[in-house]
Design a protein around this motif. Structure first.
Motif: not given
Length: 99
Positions: A61-70, A72-73, A78-82
């Motif tokens: 989940q921490d990695l997902l928050h990092q992806a969201e910060e960098e 957004g959506y 075109g897919a989830l990028t960490i």
């Protein structure tokens, strides 16, 4: 009348090649049930299959928050990028039992 399997198989390969323009791109059908695809990397992104069970893990989940910060959506692939190095991701995923 005998059916010649090698010709059928060869025809399928030719059809796949012509449909994909010579390069095979990953599709949703490549993802096994219970997994989802993500891209990992800071410069060069590599595709990984991750079990859905990782979504409930705090480190993931921490990695997902990092992806969201960098990103957004709007993810560039075109897919989830960490956005972390592949080594860090592999260490975290291995520690959580994903690999």
């Amino acid at each position: 009348m005998a059916i010649r399997m090698p010709r059928i198989i060869q025809a399928r390969k030719i059809t796949r090649r012509s449909l994909s323009n010579g390069s095979r791109t990953p599709t949703y059908t490549d993802i096994p049930k219970g997994y989802f695809a993500i891209y990992v990397g800071e410069q060069e992104n590599k595709r990984h299959m991750v079990p859905v069970s990782l979504l409930s893990e705090h480190l993931f989940q921490d990695l997902l928050h990092q992806a969201e910060e960098e990103f957004g959506y709007n993810h560039p692939m075109g897919a989830l990028t960490i956005p972390c190095s592949e080594d860090v991701f592999t260490d975290i995923a291995s520690g959580l039992g994903a690999f």
